[in-house]
Scaffold this active site. Structure first.
Site, PDB file in Angstrom:
ATOM      1  N   ARG A  55       0.852  -1.190   0.000  1.00 49.09           N
ATOM      2  CA  ARG A  55       0.000   0.000   0.000  1.00 49.09           C
ATOM      3  C   ARG A  55       0.891   1.244   0.000  1.00 49.09           C
ATOM      4  NH1 ARG A  55      -3.430  -2.790  -1.614  1.00 49.09           N
ATOM      5  NH2 ARG A  55      -5.414  -3.362  -0.659  1.00 49.09           N
TER       6      ARG A  55
ATOM      7  N   HIS B  56      -0.657   0.248 -10.018  1.00 52.94           N
ATOM      8  CA  HIS B  56      -1.331  -0.724  -9.138  1.00 52.94           C
ATOM      9  C   HIS B  56      -1.783  -1.955  -9.940  1.00 52.94           C
ATOM     10  CE1 HIS B  56      -3.679  -1.058  -5.117  1.00 52.94           C
ATOM     11  NE2 HIS B  56      -3.404  -2.256  -5.589  1.00 52.94           N
TER      12      HIS B  56
HETATM   13  N1  LIG Z   1      -0.437  -4.100  -5.270  1.00 53.11           N
HETATM   14  C1  LIG Z   1      -1.380  -4.993  -5.409  1.00 53.11           C
HETATM   15  O1  LIG Z   1      -1.889  -5.164  -6.506  1.00 53.11           O
HETATM   16  C2  LIG Z   1      -1.793  -5.834  -4.221  1.00 53.11           C
HETATM   17  C3  LIG Z   1      -2.564  -6.983  -4.458  1.00 53.11           C
HETATM   18  C4  LIG Z   1      -2.886  -7.790  -3.383  1.00 53.11           C
HETATM   19  C5  LIG Z   1      -2.468  -7.467  -2.110  1.00 53.11           C
HETATM   20  N2  LIG Z   1      -1.728  -6.336  -1.908  1.00 53.11           N
HETATM   21  C6  LIG Z   1      -1.259  -6.017  -0.535  1.00 53.11           C
HETATM   22  O2  LIG Z   1      -0.490  -7.099  -0.032  1.00 53.11           O
HETATM   23  C7  LIG Z   1      -0.786  -7.242   1.356  1.00 53.11           C
HETATM   24  C8  LIG Z   1      -0.389  -8.619   1.845  1.00 53.11           C
HETATM   25  O3  LIG Z   1      -1.292  -9.602   1.345  1.00 53.11           O
HETATM   26  P1  LIG Z   1      -1.275 -11.094   1.920  1.00 53.11           P
HETATM   27  O4  LIG Z   1      -2.431 -11.804   1.292  1.00 53.11           O
HETATM   28  O5  LIG Z   1       0.076 -11.705   1.788  1.00 53.11           O
HETATM   29  O6  LIG Z   1      -1.562 -10.812   3.478  1.00 53.11           O
HETATM   30  P2  LIG Z   1      -1.473 -11.811   4.718  1.00 53.11           P
HETATM   31  O7  LIG Z   1      -1.530 -13.226   4.255  1.00 53.11           O
HETATM   32  O8  LIG Z   1      -2.453 -11.332   5.717  1.00 53.11           O
HETATM   33  O9  LIG Z   1       0.013 -11.579   5.288  1.00 53.11           O
HETATM   34  C9  LIG Z   1       0.401 -10.445   5.979  1.00 53.11           C
HETATM   35  C10 LIG Z   1       1.818 -10.656   6.516  1.00 53.11           C
HETATM   36  O10 LIG Z   1       2.267  -9.423   7.116  1.00 53.11           O
HETATM   37  C11 LIG Z   1       2.736  -9.703   8.431  1.00 53.11           C
HETATM   38  N3  LIG Z   1       2.507  -8.561   9.326  1.00 53.11           N
HETATM   39  C12 LIG Z   1       1.341  -7.929   9.622  1.00 53.11           C
HETATM   40  N4  LIG Z   1       1.535  -6.946  10.526  1.00 53.11           N
HETATM   41  C13 LIG Z   1       2.863  -6.950  10.801  1.00 53.11           C
HETATM   42  C14 LIG Z   1       3.675  -6.204  11.669  1.00 53.11           C
HETATM   43  N5  LIG Z   1       3.173  -5.227  12.446  1.00 53.11           N
HETATM   44  N6  LIG Z   1       5.002  -6.482  11.713  1.00 53.11           N
HETATM   45  C15 LIG Z   1       5.526  -7.481  10.964  1.00 53.11           C
HETATM   46  N7  LIG Z   1       4.806  -8.250  10.112  1.00 53.11           N
HETATM   47  C16 LIG Z   1       3.488  -7.982  10.042  1.00 53.11           C
HETATM   48  C17 LIG Z   1       1.944 -10.896   8.895  1.00 53.11           C
HETATM   49  O11 LIG Z   1       2.620 -11.514   9.977  1.00 53.11           O
HETATM   50  P3  LIG Z   1       2.048 -12.865  10.651  1.00 53.11           P
HETATM   51  O12 LIG Z   1       2.278 -13.943   9.596  1.00 53.11           O
HETATM   52  O13 LIG Z   1       2.895 -13.048  11.831  1.00 53.11           O
HETATM   53  O14 LIG Z   1       0.587 -12.635  10.922  1.00 53.11           O
HETATM   54  C18 LIG Z   1       1.890 -11.723   7.604  1.00 53.11           C
HETATM   55  O15 LIG Z   1       3.073 -12.478   7.470  1.00 53.11           O
HETATM   56  C19 LIG Z   1      -2.281  -6.929   1.429  1.00 53.11           C
HETATM   57  O16 LIG Z   1      -2.665  -6.536   2.729  1.00 53.11           O
HETATM   58  C20 LIG Z   1      -2.426  -5.793   0.430  1.00 53.11           C
HETATM   59  O17 LIG Z   1      -2.265  -4.535   1.079  1.00 53.11           O
HETATM   60  C21 LIG Z   1      -1.387  -5.523  -2.934  1.00 53.11           C
END
Ligand SMILES: NC(=O)c1ccc[n+]([C@@H]2O[C@H](COP(=O)([O-])OP(=O)(O)OC[C@H]3O[C@@H](n4cnc5c(N)ncnc54)[C@H](OP(=O)(O)O)[C@@H]3O)[C@@H](O)[C@H]2O)c1
Length: 306
Positions: A221, A269
């Site tokens: 983000r 994006h």
């Molecule tokens: N640019 C784009 O087109 C696009 C598309 C899709 C998604 N995204 C972004 O990608 C993000 C990640 O997606 P995802 O599906 O991989 O999410 P996810 O499965 O929920 O994984 C989030 C990861 O971040 C870690 N995390 C959260 N808070 C943290 C903190 N305070 N300190 C350290 N680590 C932290 C979590 O740790 P834990 O494992 O310990 O819980 C987890 O490993 C989404 O939230 C979205 O914003 C962008």
């Protein structure tokens, strides 16, 4: 069972047809003000009015992985919030990040500049060991990216909130190991969710702790990055480049310095798009599971923020 669909940026027709085909017997309609009460909502950036009018909702299905925009709304207390997990996005993220890591490591831009001047040049190959890649966020997307980059023999580090044990990845967790993770990283990849803990996390302090000649890839983000700090560290020479797919304001305003900065490449994006067929199949499966009272993957914890 009734499903209401609301995504102001999508053409509703194909989504409605797809959901009807995947959930025979369900009534699936596009949401409009005053719509009949539904059991579940399938949404992307819906208006607050939808939830004010539908307090009975049992499930809210977000048409993306990031729920930061959805969680800013007042949601029905009894509704479970479910996001897309992977749905074809993990491989897209792995492609996008690999492209940048390899483009920088293999110096394609430097070769391209010489070729443009009709010059056949030699450059001494760089060493993988000098390009450690640190992935912030080891969830569904970050873990796939880390695994993919490790296959190209780069040292890979990962940082998450809770400890992980990903093979081929040096794992760090929590605020206490953040600086150690940064000090060992040259290419920083952000795949964190946007929460109160992660907003502005890529600031001057974070960037200053990366290895000299560092790079940033932000595919999470825009609000993870403090724009002026990134520009300052690129201009000082501490950082060598940045690839940015997400921005604080989207579309990126025409006057924003990122557009023309020589060390920044932006994309609109597009690093991982929500794929309609995969998402419909995943959401339909989860709705059926919820209706049977079974657990589903991708349930969001509103207190945690992801
Ligand atoms: N640019 C784009 O087109 C696009 C598309 C899709 C998604 N995204 C972004 O990608 C993000 C990640 O997606 P995802 O599906 O991989 O999410 P996810 O499965 O929920 O994984 C989030 C990861 O971040 C870690 N995390 C959260 N808070 C943290 C903190 N305070 N300190 C350290 N680590 C932290 C979590 O740790 P834990 O494992 O310990 O819980 C987890 O490993 C989404 O939230 C979205 O914003 C962008």
């Amino acid at each position: 069972m009734r499903i209401t669909f609301c995504s102001p940026s999508a053409r509703p027709g194909p989504w409605l047809e797809g959901l009807r085909a995947a959930l025979p017997g369900a009534t699936v309609e596009a949401w409009e003000p005053g719509a009949s009460v539904a059991d579940h909502a399938v949404v992307w950036t819906p208006p607050q009015q939808l939830f004010d009018e539908q307090p009975q909702l049992k499930g809210i299905f977000n048409l993306g992985a990031g729920v930061d925009a959805l969680l800013r709304l007042r949601l029905p207390a009894g509704a479970v919030v479910v996001r897309i997990d992977d749905g074809g996005m993990a491989v897209q993220m792995a492609e996008y990040v690999s492209y940048w890591v390899i483009r920088w490591f293999r110096e394609f831009d430097a070769f391209g500049a010489e070729i443009a001047r009709s010059r056949w040049t030699f450059r001494k190959p760089l060493q993988h060991a000098d390009f450690p890649v640190g992935v912030m966020g080891l969830g569904v997307l970050g873990a796939r990216v880390a695994r993919t980059i490790a296959q190209f023999d780069f040292p890979v580090l990962g940082w998450s909130r809770t400890p992980k044990d990903l093979p081929g990845v040096r794992n760090f967790a929590g605020a206490q190991q953040f600086d150690e993770f940064l000090a060992a990283t040259r290419i920083l990849v952000c795949l964190l969710p946007l929460t109160s803990e992660t907003r502005d996390i890529i600031d001057a302090r974070t960037l200053g702790r990366l290895q000299p000649g560092g790079y940033v890839i932000n595919v999470a983000r825009g609000s993870h990055v403090v724009d002026q700090d990134l520009i300052a560290l690129l201009d000082s020479g501490h950082l060598a480049g940045a690839a940015l797919d997400v921005f604080r304001t989207e579309p990126l305003p025409a006057e924003h310095p990122f557009w023309n900065h020589p060390k920044i490449t932006i994309t609109p994006h597009m690093s991982a798009r929500t794929l309609r067929e995969e998402s419909i199949a995943q959401i339909a499966g989860k709705i059926r599971a919820l209706e049977r009272g079974e657990p589903v993957a991708g349930v969001v914890d509103p207190n945690r923020g992801y």
